[in-house]
Design an enzyme around this catalytic site. Structure first.
Site, PDB file in Angstrom:
ATOM      1  N   TYR A 115     100.359  10.550 -65.194  1.00 51.63           N
ATOM      2  CA  TYR A 115      99.177  12.181 -65.454  1.00 51.63           C
ATOM      3  C   TYR A 115     100.075  13.460 -64.282  1.00 51.63           C
ATOM      4  O   TYR A 115     100.035  14.439 -64.310  1.00 51.63           O
ATOM      5  CB  TYR A 115      97.810  11.537 -64.273  1.00 51.63           C
ATOM      6  CG  TYR A 115      97.008  12.412 -64.219  1.00 51.63           C
ATOM      7  CD1 TYR A 115      96.420  13.024 -65.502  1.00 51.63           C
ATOM      8  CD2 TYR A 115      97.117  13.261 -62.972  1.00 51.63           C
ATOM      9  CE1 TYR A 115      95.701  14.093 -64.816  1.00 51.63           C
ATOM     10  CE2 TYR A 115      95.879  13.714 -62.509  1.00 51.63           C
ATOM     11  CZ  TYR A 115      95.327  14.757 -64.228  1.00 51.63           C
ATOM     12  OH  TYR A 115      94.121  15.338 -63.580  1.00 51.63           O
ATOM     13  N   LYS A 119     101.466  16.910 -65.420  1.00 54.01           N
ATOM     14  CA  LYS A 119     100.355  17.506 -64.891  1.00 54.01           C
ATOM     15  C   LYS A 119     101.690  18.834 -64.247  1.00 54.01           C
ATOM     16  O   LYS A 119     101.779  20.238 -64.102  1.00 54.01           O
ATOM     17  CB  LYS A 119      99.451  18.164 -63.985  1.00 54.01           C
ATOM     18  CG  LYS A 119      97.800  16.280 -64.245  1.00 54.01           C
ATOM     19  CD  LYS A 119      97.821  17.990 -65.025  1.00 54.01           C
ATOM     20  CE  LYS A 119      96.990  18.637 -64.314  1.00 54.01           C
ATOM     21  NZ  LYS A 119      96.118  20.321 -65.534  1.00 54.01           N
ATOM     22  N   PRO A 142      92.356  20.972 -57.609  1.00 56.34           N
ATOM     23  CA  PRO A 142      91.808  20.301 -57.066  1.00 56.34           C
ATOM     24  C   PRO A 142      92.031  19.354 -57.396  1.00 56.34           C
ATOM     25  O   PRO A 142      93.474  18.728 -57.108  1.00 56.34           O
ATOM     26  CB  PRO A 142      91.010  20.555 -58.587  1.00 56.34           C
ATOM     27  CG  PRO A 142      90.852  20.067 -59.309  1.00 56.34           C
ATOM     28  CD  PRO A 142      92.140  21.224 -59.033  1.00 56.34           C
ATOM     29  N   VAL A 145      87.984  14.916 -57.581  1.00 53.89           N
ATOM     30  CA  VAL A 145      86.578  15.165 -58.528  1.00 53.89           C
ATOM     31  C   VAL A 145      85.310  14.419 -57.936  1.00 53.89           C
ATOM     32  O   VAL A 145      85.545  13.585 -58.549  1.00 53.89           O
ATOM     33  CB  VAL A 145      86.350  16.505 -58.939  1.00 53.89           C
ATOM     34  CG1 VAL A 145      84.786  16.887 -59.226  1.00 53.89           C
ATOM     35  CG2 VAL A 145      87.800  18.281 -59.178  1.00 53.89           C
TER      36      VAL A 145
END
Length: 276
Positions: A115, A119, A142, A145
């Protein structure tokens, strides 16, 4: 509002067919801003290239290339992740990670952090396209979350929390990560879109904690749940670090909500909706 791009602003909250290369430009023509949505947190380890890496990178390319064809788009806000910042061998030696730091691609490969790999590559591709074509790009970064359930079904991140609390996962992640309340993420996204002083990369991360600390906190407040007791043997994801949010604070983002606030909102919401 000081530093405002334009009032009122139109938003694009979702773009369909990210991976097809045939995004409808009609969605963009009347808009001043576009924001590229975040990739799913979950991943299928058997088909990682097909299900995570390719969609993440190709989706980024397709959205930005479509924005190039829509002359009215003035700014693109790319929703990245703290995973693009924190995976480095030298993270423990850096006092506080900020916008200038990038995750090491080789580190991600070595520890199967796909991941983070996807990204990081996708965000670098976004910056390449934007610089080559003069796009006003802001990368919003961010961390994990947390907060109340906003959709009919839990997101992948809330499903992770649910499985840890219910003890149905088998183990909890051996991960140290920043946690951010969804309200703070929304407020930060608005700043990235509306404030003309917002430039480059913007780290938006609340307190950093290991999942063992989160479980200890939740167990003390919600003792009736079984919780996971075993920590994963995954290596490379538990690096001690902190995140420097000075840049986004200077744009006007209020102080981040605490771990207790964000997880209270999360647990109570899951309870109210019947998921706990």
């Amino acid at each position: 509002m000081a530093g405002e791009l334009q009032e009122p602003l139109s938003w694009i909250g979702q773009v369909d067919s990210l991976h097809s290369g045939s995004i409808s430009l009609g969605r963009f023509e009347s808009e001043d801003l576009s924001w590229e949505r975040r990739s799913s947190f979950s991943q299928n380890s058997d088909r990682i290239q097909e299900t995570l890496i390719d969609p993440c990178i190709k989706g980024t390319q397709n959205v930005l290339n479509s924005c190039l064809k829509a002359s009215s788009v003035k700014r693109v806000v790319f929703t990245s992740s703290s995973s693009t910042v924190r995976y480095r061998d030298d993270s423990p030696q850096i006092f506080s990670l900020n916008e200038s730091h990038w995750s090491d691609i080789e580190y991600c490969k070595r520890h199967n952090l796909w991941y983070a790999y996807a990204k990081t590559v996708a965000e670098k591709e976004a910056w390449r396209i934007s610089k080559e074509n003069g796009i006003d790009l802001v990368s919003f970064i961010p961390s994990f979350v947390v907060g109340p359930l906003l959709a009919p079904e839990p997101s992948s991140t809330l499903l992770l929390i649910q499985s840890i609390v219910k003890g149905s996962r088998g183990e909890y992640p051996n991960t140290a990560v920043g946690f951010t309340h969804v309200d703070d993420v929304v407020a930060g996204n608005i700043l990235a879109m509306e404030n003309s002083k917002a430039t480059g990369r913007l780290v938006c991360s609340g307190p950093v904690a290991h999942w063992s600390q989160i479980i200890k906190m939740l167990r003390a407040k919600y003792p009736s749940y079984p919780y996971e007791n075993k920590c994963s043997s995954q290596e490379g994801d538990s690096i001690p670090h902190s995140m420097d949010t000075t840049k986004i604070a200077r744009l006007g983002l209020p102080p981040f909500k605490t771990l207790e606030q964000m997880f209270d909102d999360c647990i109570r919401s899951l309870q109210e909706k019947g998921f706990l």
